[in-house]
Design a protein around this motif. Structure first.
Motif, PDB file in Angstrom:
ATOM      1  N   ASN A 122     -10.986  -8.822   7.425  1.00 33.51           N
ATOM      2  CA  ASN A 122     -10.118  -9.396   8.350  1.00 33.51           C
ATOM      3  C   ASN A 122      -8.883 -10.399   7.631  1.00 33.51           C
ATOM      4  OD1 ASN A 122     -11.143  -8.339  10.579  1.00 33.51           O
ATOM      5  ND2 ASN A 122     -12.227 -10.198  11.307  1.00 33.51           N
ATOM      6  N   GLY A 123      -7.723 -10.127   7.964  1.00 35.37           N
ATOM      7  CA  GLY A 123      -6.807 -10.910   7.556  1.00 35.37           C
ATOM      8  C   GLY A 123      -6.166 -10.202   6.364  1.00 35.37           C
ATOM      9  N   LYS A 124      -6.343  -9.054   5.940  1.00 35.34           N
ATOM     10  CA  LYS A 124      -5.721  -8.145   4.878  1.00 35.34           C
ATOM     11  C   LYS A 124      -4.523  -7.640   5.366  1.00 35.34           C
ATOM     12  CE  LYS A 124      -8.541  -9.757   1.903  1.00 35.34           C
ATOM     13  NZ  LYS A 124      -8.217 -10.650   0.859  1.00 35.34           N
ATOM     14  N   ILE A 147     -16.052   9.764  13.503  1.00 32.49           N
ATOM     15  CA  ILE A 147     -14.462  10.535  13.703  1.00 32.49           C
ATOM     16  C   ILE A 147     -13.890  10.598  12.503  1.00 32.49           C
ATOM     17  CG2 ILE A 147     -12.280   9.692  14.480  1.00 32.49           C
ATOM     18  CD1 ILE A 147     -14.717  10.481  16.696  1.00 32.49           C
ATOM     19  N   ALA A 148     -14.319   9.646  11.606  1.00 33.75           N
ATOM     20  CA  ALA A 148     -13.022   9.617  10.209  1.00 33.75           C
ATOM     21  C   ALA A 148     -13.354  10.772   9.445  1.00 33.75           C
ATOM     22  CB  ALA A 148     -13.330   8.362   9.499  1.00 33.75           C
ATOM     23  N   THR A 149     -12.288  11.624   9.114  1.00 30.91           N
ATOM     24  CA  THR A 149     -12.263  12.353   7.723  1.00 30.91           C
ATOM     25  C   THR A 149     -11.757  11.798   6.704  1.00 30.91           C
ATOM     26  OG1 THR A 149     -10.050  13.012   8.490  1.00 30.91           O
ATOM     27  CG2 THR A 149     -11.875  14.306   9.379  1.00 30.91           C
ATOM     28  N   GLU A 150     -10.951  10.868   6.757  1.00 28.01           N
ATOM     29  CA  GLU A 150     -10.659   9.876   5.515  1.00 28.01           C
ATOM     30  C   GLU A 150     -10.685   8.433   5.709  1.00 28.01           C
ATOM     31  OE1 GLU A 150      -7.197  11.254   3.411  1.00 28.01           O
ATOM     32  OE2 GLU A 150      -7.640  13.338   3.467  1.00 28.01           O
ATOM     33  N   ILE A 151     -10.772   7.546   4.625  1.00 28.94           N
ATOM     34  CA  ILE A 151     -11.007   6.182   4.810  1.00 28.94           C
ATOM     35  C   ILE A 151      -9.860   5.532   4.014  1.00 28.94           C
ATOM     36  CG2 ILE A 151     -12.453   4.169   4.460  1.00 28.94           C
ATOM     37  CD1 ILE A 151     -13.616   6.144   6.318  1.00 28.94           C
ATOM     38  N   LEU A 152      -9.305   4.528   4.704  1.00 33.81           N
ATOM     39  CA  LEU A 152      -8.353   3.660   4.036  1.00 33.81           C
ATOM     40  C   LEU A 152      -8.910   2.080   3.975  1.00 33.81           C
ATOM     41  CD1 LEU A 152      -5.521   3.518   2.601  1.00 33.81           C
ATOM     42  CD2 LEU A 152      -4.598   2.821   4.877  1.00 33.81           C
ATOM     43  N   GLU A 153      -9.248   1.798   2.681  1.00 36.25           N
ATOM     44  CA  GLU A 153     -10.023   0.580   2.722  1.00 36.25           C
ATOM     45  C   GLU A 153      -9.131  -0.698   2.292  1.00 36.25           C
ATOM     46  OE1 GLU A 153     -14.174  -1.455   0.943  1.00 36.25           O
ATOM     47  OE2 GLU A 153     -13.116   0.110   0.059  1.00 36.25           O
ATOM     48  N   PHE A 154      -9.005  -1.852   2.982  1.00 40.33           N
ATOM     49  CA  PHE A 154      -8.279  -3.093   2.618  1.00 40.33           C
ATOM     50  C   PHE A 154      -9.123  -3.797   1.908  1.00 40.33           C
ATOM     51  CE2 PHE A 154      -5.191  -1.340   5.462  1.00 40.33           C
ATOM     52  CZ  PHE A 154      -3.858  -2.106   5.304  1.00 40.33           C
ATOM     53  N   GLN A 155      -9.247  -4.025   0.356  1.00 38.77           N
ATOM     54  CA  GLN A 155      -9.759  -4.777  -0.429  1.00 38.77           C
ATOM     55  C   GLN A 155      -9.250  -5.925  -0.827  1.00 38.77           C
ATOM     56  OE1 GLN A 155     -10.346  -1.625  -3.164  1.00 38.77           O
ATOM     57  NE2 GLN A 155     -12.315  -0.932  -2.246  1.00 38.77           N
ATOM     58  N   LEU A 207       0.769  -1.086  -0.061  1.00 36.39           N
ATOM     59  CA  LEU A 207      -0.122   0.080   0.141  1.00 36.39           C
ATOM     60  C   LEU A 207       0.844   1.308   0.004  1.00 36.39           C
ATOM     61  CD1 LEU A 207      -1.377   0.718   3.551  1.00 36.39           C
ATOM     62  CD2 LEU A 207       0.151  -1.273   3.330  1.00 36.39           C
ATOM     63  N   SER A 208       0.205   2.348  -0.522  1.00 32.57           N
ATOM     64  CA  SER A 208       0.720   3.862  -0.548  1.00 32.57           C
ATOM     65  C   SER A 208      -0.190   4.495   0.045  1.00 32.57           C
ATOM     66  CB  SER A 208       1.191   4.056  -1.742  1.00 32.57           C
ATOM     67  OG  SER A 208       2.306   3.171  -2.113  1.00 32.57           O
TER      68      SER A 208
END
Length: 666
Positions: free
Chosen positions: A381-383, A529-537, A365-366
């Protein structure tokens, strides 16, 4: 009505846990039991499951437990499996014992019917038996028809499919069905036990914090499954969004008593506030009336002509149905509003092609994290979500790529697993444990810090071995905040917290002037809370420069795009346990475009400020007075390089935002 508890009293030794409890379960009700940690929610579940008995069972005929017939009650207990060498498939198959018994009996009946000349598998219908059939044959047909209905009710014809689908929904690959159950971790074994409970389809299902340790896709699937479940469910949970989407009745336990409210959690909160306001108003009006009558009596009690009237007003007071003085909500919670020790620069964290994992790579990721942003890490889970945090704080090495913390960044790390599974001396007090980590603090400062997290007076002398999960979480947060970091790295901070604790943490993080990077499966908490999201797909990791609601709209826009729709149609539909996946969401292009425009304007402003600051730094570097001050010159040069790096980052973000705007406009 499936189940009823009347006037129950539950005590441990001399301590009263529940008092005068009246509780009912009707038909297909989905019931929530809510309240502060330690109020007796799990105790109530154990009472329903039969693990506990009422303390007043033999002393009062008006109390007791009633059931409509024989109700199968399923309770997810924290147990270990007896034989660790048994495969997961064999363990799960134990849930289908009634199905297998039904199948075996049907085969026996088929053989008997075959011997008497009846075609195998022919179901009996009332009135279809001919006169020449033997009475025994008709009895066999009736039993076979009953077993057919029972198999359908048990979903016995699709048990293999149901097992495989549910196993995968909980994040396991199908090949893991052949693994020994003992090779699974404790959390994985709890999931297997949960799968067994769901597949057994009890008449009354008891779930204690069912969403703990489940990822967002599994939680959403579970919501739909429970909502369509054709029997009763009783849930203890602190997941507000989960309760709002599943529940239709809420019971609250407060001050050892229990009260029923129709509706989901939000409806319960609204009704409770309205009831409290009405009770306060009625109580005040009654008290004013009592004062008025009492004053009248005192004024005229010695007048012979007023004796009858005085007696009448005294009797009016005595016969009043006294309104109990309302008790305010138990809203005691921690409060630790603090300012970081120092302020970080704009670039807090830069991650480039970072490969994370243990013995193998989980994800690459970056992403970038700026000062003041609150980035939520979500996904299956597991990512590698928690693995990412452990890599950033140095607990495990990176497998490749790089990450850089900006100047003046001081981080604090919270790991909920370490917080709950605390390896401290169980005989050590809370005060001693905290003081051991911060030995230079004065005793008053230690007690003040602990008091802000609800460890006050005698609570600071509580032994570490006696702390609940929620208390351990509060202690770990108290220690972390004591360092006053400007970057908070939090792994599942709301697990084991009650509703009021979550509200307090939300307020703290929302007003925190620093930066937050956190992993959570609590959607309400993320939304607040969140202002940004980092999603593990499955396809990789993607950063969304927006809050949770806009992230959902963006996800929906992608999935409803023409190409995605065509691709979706080309795939065979996945078989499901229930028809529970019909969810409608709507894409608002105007709202997305407005958000992206604001984001672009923000980047342009930040770029202009950075360019202005860089110009000032260049002028200082040319100052003749600093020609021999090499240390100052190095500091200025480092600051100039940091500003130039930030400008590059902003230009990249602006280009991405402009591209998205062009796509929407097109």
């Amino acid at each position: 009505m499936r189940y009823q508890i009347r006037h129950a009293l539950v005590q441990y030794a001399a301590d009263t846990i529940l008092e005068d409890v009246n509780f009912e379960i009707h038909d297909k009700e989905k019931i929530a039991v809510v309240g502060r940690n330690g109020c007796g929610k799990t105790t109530l579940l154990k009472l329903i499951a039969g693990d506990l008995e009422m303390s007043n069972l033999d002393s009062d005929e008006s109390c007791g437990i009633n059931m409509a017939g024989k109700q199968q009650i399923g309770f997810l207990r924290q147990i270990s499996f007896e034989d660790g060498n048994v495969t997961v498939e064999e363990e799960i198959k134990k849930s289908f014992a009634p199905v297998f018994a039904c199948e075996a009996r049907m085969k026996e009946l088929e053989e008997q019917l075959h011997r008497t000349g009846q075609p195998q598998g022919q179901a009996y219908e009332a009135g279809s038996a001919e006169k020449h059939e033997q009475p025994g044959q008709e009895t066999l047909l009736r039993e076979y028809a009953r077993l057919q209905n029972q198999m359908e009710a048990l979903r016995g014809y699709t048990w293999q499919q149901d097992m495989e689908i549910m196993f995968q929904k909980f994040g396991f690959p199908l090949e893991d069905l052949k693994r020994p159950i003992g090779s699974y971790s404790g959390g994985q074994q709890t999931k297997v036990a949960f799968i067994k409970l769901l597949l057994s389809r009890p008449d009354i299902m008891l779930l204690d914090e069912p969403t703990n340790h489940l990822d967002l896709p599994t939680i959403e699937w579970l919501e739909n499954y429970l909502r369509e479940y054709d029997k009763a469910v009783v849930i203890v949970s602190h997941d507000r969004m989960f309760l709002d989407r599943v529940i239709d009745v809420t019971y609250e336990i407060e001050y050892h008593r229990i009260k029923r409210y129709p509706g989901n959690y939000s409806a319960f909160i609204r009704q409770k506030e309205e009831n409290l306001a009405k009770q306060e108003k009625d109580y005040e009006e009654q008290q004013k009336e009592i004062e008025r009558l009492t004053a009248w009596i005192e004024k005229w009690k010695n007048m012979p002509t007023k004796v009858a009237a005085t007696r009448s007003k005294r009797m009016a007071i005595e016969h009043m149905v006294k309104i109990e003085k309302p008790r305010r909500f138990d809203t005691r919670t921690f409060h630790a509003m603090f300012t970081p020790r120092i302020e970080s620069y704009t670039d807090v964290l830069t991650v480039k092609n970072l490969k994370i994992g243990y013995d193998r790579e989980l994800s690459q990721l970056s992403f970038q994290l700026k000062k003041g942003e609150r980035l939520a890490i979500i996904g299956e889970n597991g990512k590698g979500k928690s693995t990412l945090l452990k890599t950033l704080v140095g607990e495990i090495p990176a497998l490749g790529g790089s990450f850089t913390l900006g100047p003046n960044v001081e981080w604090g790390y919270f790991d909920q697993q370490k917080a709950v599974v605390n390896d401290a001396d169980p005989e050590q007090t809370v005060l001693e444990n905290f003081w051991e980590e911060y030995p230079k603090l004065m005793r008053e400062d230690v007690r003040s810090a602990l008091g802000s997290f609800l460890f006050s007076q005698e609570d600071v002398e509580k032994k570490m071995g006696q702390l609940s999960g929620g208390e351990k979480v509060r202690l770990a947060l108290c220690k972390m905040f004591q360092t006053k970091p400007n970057l908070l790295i939090l792994d599942e901070p709301t697990n084991h917290m009650d509703m009021i604790g979550k509200d307090a943490l939300e307020q703290m993080l929302s007003s925190f002037p620093g930066t937050v990077l956190f992993v959570s499966h609590d959607r309400y908490f993320i939304r607040q809370i969140a202002t940004e999201i980092l999603e593990f797909q499955a396809s990789g990791v993607r950063q969304y420069p927006c809050g949770y609601e806009d992230y959902l709209q963006e996800k929906n826009r992608v999935t409803t795009a023409p190409g995605a729709a065509a691709q979706k149609k080309s795939k065979a539909p996945e078989p499901t346990l229930e028809d529970v996946f019909d969810k409608k969401t709507y894409y608002n292009p105007g709202k997305i475009k407005s958000r992206l425009t604001r984001q672009l304007e923000k980047y342009e402003t930040m770029l202009a400020e950075s360019e202005q600051k860089a110009a000032e730094l260049q002028m200082q570097l040319l100052d003749p007075a600093l020609a021999t001050d090499y240390q100052k010159l190095m500091e200025l040069q480092q600051q100039l390089e940091a500003e130039e790096h930030q400008q590059e980052s902003l230009l990249e973000r602006m280009l991405e935002t402009e591209t998205e705007l062009e796509q929407i406009s097109g």
